[in-house]
Design an enzyme around this catalytic site. Structure first.
Site, mmCIF file in Angstrom:
data_model
loop_
_atom_site.group_PDB
_atom_site.id
_atom_site.type_symbol
_atom_site.label_atom_id
_atom_site.label_comp_id
_atom_site.label_asym_id
_atom_site.label_seq_id
_atom_site.Cartn_x
_atom_site.Cartn_y
_atom_site.Cartn_z
ATOM 1 N N GLY A 30 14.822 -4.464 35.627
ATOM 2 C CA GLY A 30 16.051 -3.809 36.095
ATOM 3 C C GLY A 30 17.131 -3.824 35.040
ATOM 4 O O GLY A 30 17.064 -4.580 34.064
ATOM 5 N N GLN A 77 -0.912 11.724 17.184
ATOM 6 C CA GLN A 77 -1.510 13.054 16.992
ATOM 7 C C GLN A 77 -2.579 13.000 15.891
ATOM 8 O O GLN A 77 -3.654 13.603 16.026
ATOM 9 C CB GLN A 77 -0.439 14.080 16.617
ATOM 10 N N ILE A 130 7.284 2.132 2.567
ATOM 11 C CA ILE A 130 6.227 1.214 2.140
ATOM 12 C C ILE A 130 6.564 -0.214 2.573
ATOM 13 O O ILE A 130 7.562 -0.795 2.121
ATOM 14 C CB ILE A 130 6.014 1.285 0.599
ATOM 15 N N SER A 140 1.479 12.380 7.607
ATOM 16 C CA SER A 140 0.187 12.629 8.271
ATOM 17 C C SER A 140 -0.741 13.409 7.343
ATOM 18 O O SER A 140 -1.942 13.155 7.279
ATOM 19 C CB SER A 140 0.405 13.434 9.553
ATOM 20 N N HIS A 176 9.016 -5.451 47.637
ATOM 21 C CA HIS A 176 8.573 -5.501 46.249
ATOM 22 C C HIS A 176 7.067 -5.305 46.076
ATOM 23 O O HIS A 176 6.539 -5.521 44.998
ATOM 24 C CB HIS A 176 9.025 -6.802 45.601
ATOM 25 N N TYR A 208 0.865 -1.187 0.000
ATOM 26 C CA TYR A 208 0.000 0.000 0.000
ATOM 27 C C TYR A 208 0.897 1.231 0.000
ATOM 28 O O TYR A 208 1.668 1.442 0.955
ATOM 29 C CB TYR A 208 -0.838 -0.071 1.282
ATOM 30 N N GLU A 213 0.212 3.887 10.300
ATOM 31 C CA GLU A 213 -1.267 3.856 10.313
ATOM 32 C C GLU A 213 -1.836 5.095 10.993
ATOM 33 O O GLU A 213 -2.910 5.047 11.584
ATOM 34 C CB GLU A 213 -1.775 2.612 11.047
ATOM 35 N N GLY A 214 -1.099 6.181 10.912
ATOM 36 C CA GLY A 214 -1.527 7.429 11.536
ATOM 37 C C GLY A 214 -0.875 7.582 12.900
ATOM 38 O O GLY A 214 -0.995 6.694 13.753
ATOM 39 N N THR A 215 -0.164 8.687 13.102
ATOM 40 C CA THR A 215 0.517 8.914 14.386
ATOM 41 C C THR A 215 -0.523 9.140 15.499
ATOM 42 O O THR A 215 -1.713 9.354 15.216
ATOM 43 C CB THR A 215 1.409 10.173 14.306
HETATM 44 C C1 LIG Z 1 7.876 0.801 9.742
HETATM 45 C C2 LIG Z 1 6.947 1.684 8.928
HETATM 46 C C3 LIG Z 1 6.104 1.108 8.003
HETATM 47 C C4 LIG Z 1 5.263 1.920 7.213
HETATM 48 N N1 LIG Z 1 4.465 1.325 6.267
HETATM 49 C C5 LIG Z 1 3.747 2.125 5.408
HETATM 50 C C6 LIG Z 1 3.022 1.544 4.297
HETATM 51 O O1 LIG Z 1 3.001 0.312 4.118
HETATM 52 N N2 LIG Z 1 2.382 2.392 3.442
HETATM 53 C C7 LIG Z 1 2.370 3.738 3.609
HETATM 54 O O2 LIG Z 1 1.775 4.427 2.794
HETATM 55 N N3 LIG Z 1 3.047 4.312 4.657
HETATM 56 C C8 LIG Z 1 3.732 3.537 5.544
HETATM 57 N N4 LIG Z 1 4.451 4.109 6.586
HETATM 58 C C9 LIG Z 1 4.463 5.551 6.737
HETATM 59 C C10 LIG Z 1 3.664 6.050 7.938
HETATM 60 O O3 LIG Z 1 2.299 5.879 7.697
HETATM 61 C C11 LIG Z 1 4.054 7.524 8.186
HETATM 62 O O4 LIG Z 1 5.384 7.501 8.704
HETATM 63 C C12 LIG Z 1 3.131 8.224 9.139
HETATM 64 O O5 LIG Z 1 1.886 8.445 8.530
HETATM 65 C C13 LIG Z 1 3.695 9.552 9.643
HETATM 66 O O6 LIG Z 1 4.121 10.345 8.573
HETATM 67 P P1 LIG Z 1 5.567 11.028 8.601
HETATM 68 O O7 LIG Z 1 6.551 9.982 8.993
HETATM 69 O O8 LIG Z 1 5.762 11.735 7.305
HETATM 70 O O9 LIG Z 1 5.515 12.068 9.790
HETATM 71 P P2 LIG Z 1 4.883 13.540 9.738
HETATM 72 O O10 LIG Z 1 3.520 13.502 9.157
HETATM 73 O O11 LIG Z 1 5.858 14.465 9.114
HETATM 74 O O12 LIG Z 1 4.761 13.854 11.277
HETATM 75 C C14 LIG Z 1 5.856 14.251 12.090
HETATM 76 C C15 LIG Z 1 5.303 14.592 13.460
HETATM 77 O O13 LIG Z 1 4.392 15.702 13.370
HETATM 78 C C16 LIG Z 1 3.128 15.344 13.923
HETATM 79 N N5 LIG Z 1 2.066 15.987 13.167
HETATM 80 C C17 LIG Z 1 1.904 16.018 11.821
HETATM 81 N N6 LIG Z 1 0.796 16.690 11.478
HETATM 82 C C18 LIG Z 1 0.240 17.125 12.646
HETATM 83 C C19 LIG Z 1 -0.924 17.886 12.971
HETATM 84 N N7 LIG Z 1 -1.739 18.357 12.023
HETATM 85 N N8 LIG Z 1 -1.187 18.140 14.272
HETATM 86 C C20 LIG Z 1 -0.362 17.666 15.257
HETATM 87 N N9 LIG Z 1 0.752 16.941 15.014
HETATM 88 C C21 LIG Z 1 1.047 16.679 13.724
HETATM 89 C C22 LIG Z 1 3.061 13.847 13.792
HETATM 90 O O14 LIG Z 1 2.158 13.261 14.711
HETATM 91 C C23 LIG Z 1 4.506 13.433 14.074
HETATM 92 O O15 LIG Z 1 4.714 13.415 15.439
HETATM 93 C C24 LIG Z 1 5.259 3.311 7.404
HETATM 94 C C25 LIG Z 1 6.120 3.903 8.361
HETATM 95 C C26 LIG Z 1 6.960 3.111 9.116
HETATM 96 C C27 LIG Z 1 7.869 3.771 10.116
#
Ligand SMILES: Cc1cc2nc3c(=O)[nH]c(=O)nc-3n(C[C@H](O)[C@H](O)[C@H](O)COP(=O)(O)OP(=O)(O)OC[C@H]3O[C@@H](n4cnc5c(N)ncnc54)[C@H](O)[C@@H]3O)c2cc1C
Length: 404
Positions: free
Chosen positions: A359, A387, A172, A147, A298, A138, A383-385
């Site tokens: 520990g 935040q 990805i 995000s 403990h 995907y 899958e969405g942070t």
């Molecule tokens: C191991 C791994 C596997 C993955 N697999 C896939 C996959 O199969 N397919 C795919 O499409 N993607 C995949 N991803 C990507 C993942 O979905 C993104 O890393 C994630 O959506 C966050 O995007 P970013 O890393 O660009 O961070 P950013 O969006 O740049 O965010 C950086 C920080 O800013 C915060 N932030 C951003 N916008 C806001 C807001 N509006 N308000 C408050 N805080 C905000 C975020 O929470 C985060 O803390 C994968 C990532 C990893 C690490």
């Protein structure tokens, strides 16, 4: 009414997964982490055992993907609850294994939601082939759009019977080994979200190549790839939903809908890791408390342990509620995000507390605990942070406010 029951046959499957995880996965887990890949024979075994449903719908010979509302033998829909139960159990053994289970992965739901019957047969049918384990992927995230998925800049330009794709996708999962990847691109940046469309780009398509493979903090035994599209021509038959979808402007909605099914699963994986860490700490506390002289000293550890147990249970309940809603066809976007945000957060805390309890010396010796501590972080990112989940939830609880 909320119903968390599963057929007896599913309980037997849970036992089988647990046995397999304890006896076949845990023993190779650290080696796979160091070597940054799961042994092929283990993946083959997972596949042969039928632990991988193939992720294909029942009508195509698969075990069901949860999207189609398949019914179990009792006439109830339970595919999503089955999926979260299995995911928790697999993540308990090793979270990296989840992404090594053959199937369409996150690429499955968009093909199901948007694909024509022919496209579903063509792209999902390959996962029921008994000859070879296969993967799908995907591709949504880009270097400038994580995000903020609405900001994707990969373009799709129409050229006769083809679309020409240009752009870069990053992080990805299984991107390099996938037979195909669902690539989200924009046909017109000025349209914003309404310009998004989804294309299935097959391995070997000219102009489609794998870039760097990411070196991650955790989940070492999983593959996370950069994918590059340069003048990549895909036939219009690979535009999910065909011409009708082209007009419908539903690409963005579909990209988001995928998460209603996947977030409870990802949350259940976090629960599985938290449970594993909790059990490790529980063993240590039990052992210390059994020495009577140490009992009083403990008691605080026992209280900490009870907090951990409570958090894991609460997270699991939220996960199962979201999965049950998906099974029943009840809109669950808010509940799926709540479960994902909560489970990832408590799991990070539980892993940290488990190391604290065991520990410093114990943590050095117990590398699995150290590995889970590294693995869990990403569950609050992909899958969405955390935040991003809060934004989804707050939009739904404040939707009556015009300004929000
Ligand atoms: C191991 C791994 C596997 C993955 N697999 C896939 C996959 O199969 N397919 C795919 O499409 N993607 C995949 N991803 C990507 C993942 O979905 C993104 O890393 C994630 O959506 C966050 O995007 P970013 O890393 O660009 O961070 P950013 O969006 O740049 O965010 C950086 C920080 O800013 C915060 N932030 C951003 N916008 C806001 C807001 N509006 N308000 C408050 N805080 C905000 C975020 O929470 C985060 O803390 C994968 C990532 C990893 C690490």
């Amino acid at each position: 009414m909320l119903d968390f029951t599963l057929p007896t046959a599913h309980e037997k499957i849970r036992e089988l997964i647990h046995w397999f995880g304890e006896n076949r996965i845990r023993p190779v887990s650290l080696k796979a982490d160091h070597e940054r890949r799961f042994p092929d024979d283990v993946i083959e075994e997972v596949w042969r055992l039928g632990l991988a449903s193939g992720g294909a719908p029942k009508e195509l010979g698969g075990e069901g993907d949860g999207v189609g509302g398949e019914r179990d033998k009792r006439g109830k829909k339970s595919t999503n609850r089955m999926a979260v139960m299995a995911s928790e159990e697999i993540a308990w053994s090793d979270p990296s294994l989840i992404l090594n289970i053959p199937g369409p992965g996150l690429g499955g739901p968009p093909v199901r939601f948007m694909g024509t019957p022919e496209q579903q047969k063509r792209f999902l049918g390959i996962f029921t082939d008994p000859e070879k384990p296969r993967f799908g992927a995907y591709g949504l995230t880009e270097p400038g759009a994580g995000s903020d998925v609405a900001g994707i800049s990969t373009t799709a330009t129409r050229d006769g019977a083809h679309y020409v794709l240009n752009g870069v996708k990053c992080y990805i999962s299984n991107g390099a080994r996938a037979e195909w990847v669902v690539i989200f691109a924009t046909v017109d940046k000025a349209l914003g979200r309404a310009g998004h469309r989804a294309f299935v780009v097959e391995k070997g398509t000219p102009g489609f190549r794998v870039g760097r493979i990411e070196d991650k903090m955790g989940l070492h035994a999983t593959e996370t790839a950069e994918l590059v599209l340069e003048e990549c021509r895909v036939h219009r038959d690979n535009l999910l939903g065909g011409e009708e979808q082209y007009q419908s402007k539903e690409g963005f909605v579909t990209a988001m809908k995928t998460f209603d099914y996947s977030r409870p699963m990802v949350a259940s994986m976090a629960v599985g890791i938290a449970r594993a860490a909790f059990e490790r700490a529980q063993g240590v506390v039990r052992e210390r408390l059994s020495r009577s002289s140490a009992g009083r000293r403990h008691a605080a550890l026992a209280a900490k342990l009870s907090d951990m147990a409570r958090l894991v249970d609460a997270a699991r309940t939220m996960v199962w509620r979201a999965a049950w809603m998906a099974d029943e066809g009840i809109p669950n976007t808010k509940e799926a995000s709540m479960a994902k945000a909560y489970a990832a957060q408590i799991a990070m805390g539980v892993c940290s507390d488990a190391i604290q309890i065991v520990g410093a010396t114990g943590a050095d010796e117990d590398f699995l605990l150290e590995k889970w501590f590294r693995d869990i972080k990403v569950f609050d990112i992909f899958e969405g942070t955390g935040q991003a989940q809060r934004i989804v939830i707050s939009k739904r609880i404040l939707q009556h406010l015009r300004s929000f």
